[in-house]
Motif scaffolding. Structure first.
Motif, PDB file in Angstrom:
ATOM      1  N   PHE A  65       0.821  -1.207   0.000  1.00 27.67           N
ATOM      2  CA  PHE A  65       0.000   0.000   0.000  1.00 27.67           C
ATOM      3  C   PHE A  65       0.860   1.264   0.000  1.00 27.67           C
ATOM      4  CE2 PHE A  65      -2.789  -3.251   1.901  1.00 27.67           C
ATOM      5  CZ  PHE A  65      -3.811  -3.196   0.973  1.00 27.67           C
ATOM      6  N   LEU A  66       2.085   1.178   0.516  1.00 30.55           N
ATOM      7  CA  LEU A  66       2.992   2.320   0.413  1.00 30.55           C
ATOM      8  C   LEU A  66       3.383   2.560  -1.041  1.00 30.55           C
ATOM      9  CD1 LEU A  66       5.310   1.770   3.515  1.00 30.55           C
ATOM     10  CD2 LEU A  66       3.389   3.347   3.277  1.00 30.55           C
ATOM     11  N   LEU A  67       3.573   1.483  -1.802  1.00 31.70           N
ATOM     12  CA  LEU A  67       3.813   1.631  -3.233  1.00 31.70           C
ATOM     13  C   LEU A  67       2.597   2.235  -3.934  1.00 31.70           C
ATOM     14  CD1 LEU A  67       5.659  -1.713  -4.064  1.00 31.70           C
ATOM     15  CD2 LEU A  67       6.613   0.591  -4.239  1.00 31.70           C
ATOM     16  N   LEU A  68       1.412   1.801  -3.524  1.00 37.66           N
ATOM     17  CA  LEU A  68       0.191   2.361  -4.095  1.00 37.66           C
ATOM     18  C   LEU A  68       0.061   3.837  -3.753  1.00 37.66           C
ATOM     19  CD1 LEU A  68      -2.462   2.135  -5.563  1.00 37.66           C
ATOM     20  CD2 LEU A  68      -3.482   1.142  -3.506  1.00 37.66           C
ATOM     21  N   ALA A  69       0.433   4.213  -2.521  1.00 38.34           N
ATOM     22  CA  ALA A  69       0.403   5.622  -2.137  1.00 38.34           C
ATOM     23  C   ALA A  69       1.384   6.432  -2.986  1.00 38.34           C
ATOM     24  CB  ALA A  69       0.735   5.762  -0.658  1.00 38.34           C
TER      25      ALA A  69
END
Length: 320
Positions: A65-69
């Protein structure tokens, strides 16, 4: 509208350029704001909502989800670097852009597209590690490593894109101040240069092949490893579940690279056969379609994000 310059006329480095819009569509281009305006609005609301949800929900503070952010922040920045000026030209007509501001926007457009391509590669590697090495995934992919990867992608984009404005800034004379485009595109100003633009053309070609080409090869290799792993699973249900974890990312890749490759190929090889308005429309779609679609794709396909958004809207609805 400014008259076309004579073939032998030149201008010293101008203090500003005039963006005129899409050639041949002056009478109807205002209607295009009904297409690109909602796309920009979707980019703002969708990516803003994703970032807000991931910021407030601690259960989403995971590497994936950090990559998605990172992708959402890049999409938001890319759309905002292009859309306001683009919509102003389409709606209000020709507008002057200071010379320095032109080079700055050119830099950010190319740098952010390079960052986005790199983030998609990082997300493909993340999925390959999750599917291929599930037991080692928490060790291989950590929040710290995601942070270092994001920083490396930004630094790489800055390093490889800085030559673009520098290569343009070295020229002193131009054929005109009027640029038939809706945003500050590199090749649009290079076409007006009086002088040898071979270095600009070569660097643009090499950069496109090096950045997008290498990233596409890396993404293809990652999904090759995923496919090899998934096809070895014993049951159809297990294979479907494994592929399902990658479905959102595959949709995002297609939304980014298909319009991008089509725009690039028509510009490089169809310059004399495909009308210029088509080139400009394709480049606009390339820059704004992916930021608009990505939050919808991840919001619909990612259970944790979908459930969190539904929970937020349900709570707000119950308050009224």
């Amino acid at each position: 509208m400014t008259e076309a310059p004579q073939p032998n006329s030149t201008f010293s480095r101008p203090t500003f350029f005039i963006l005129t819009g899409i050639p041949g569509l002056a009478g109807v281009q205002a209607w295009l704001t009904l297409v690109f305006g909602p796309m920009y609005l979707l980019s703002l609301l969708g990516n803003g909502a994703l970032l807000a949800v991931m910021q407030t929900d601690s259960t989403l503070h995971q590497p994936m989800f950090l990559l998605l952010a990172t992708l959402a922040a890049t999409d938001l920045s890319l759309a905002t670097s292009v859309a306001p000026g683009l919509l102003a030209v389409l709606w209000l007509g020709p507008r002057p852009v200071p010379y320095t501001a032109y080079l700055v926007q050119m830099f950010f457009v190319h740098a952010l597209t390079a960052v986005e391509s790199g983030v998609l590669l990082a997300m493909a590697c993340d999925r390959a590690a999750a599917v291929g090495r599930p037991l080692h995934y928490p060790i291989l992919v950590t929040k710290a490593r995601v942070g270092y990867a994001a920083l490396a992608l930004v630094l790489k984009a800055v390093a490889i894109v800085v030559p673009f404005p520098l290569l343009v800034a070295r020229f002193e004379h131009f054929q005109a101040q009027t640029i038939h485009h809706v945003y500050c595109a590199h090749m649009a100003v290079v076409e007006l240069v009086v002088g040898d633009t071979g270095a600009n053309n070569l660097y643009g070609l090499v950069l496109s092949l090096a950045v997008s080409g290498i990233d596409i090869l890396g993404i293809t290799g990652s999904y090759g490893l995923i496919a090899h792993t998934v096809l070895q699973l014993p049951t159809r249900e297990a294979r479907a579940k494994a592929f399902g974890t990658c479905s959102s990312h595959i949709c995002v890749i297609l939304a980014f690279y298909v319009p991008g490759l089509f725009s690039y190929l028509t510009h490089r090889f169809g310059r004399h056969t495909i009308p210029k308005p088509v080139h400009i429309l394709l480049s606009n779609i390339y820059l704004l379609l992916s930021p608009a679609l990505n939050p919808l794709i991840y919001g619909a396909h990612t259970k944790q994000i979908r459930d969190r958004l539904l929970e937020i809207f349900t709570v707000k609805k119950s308050q009224f």
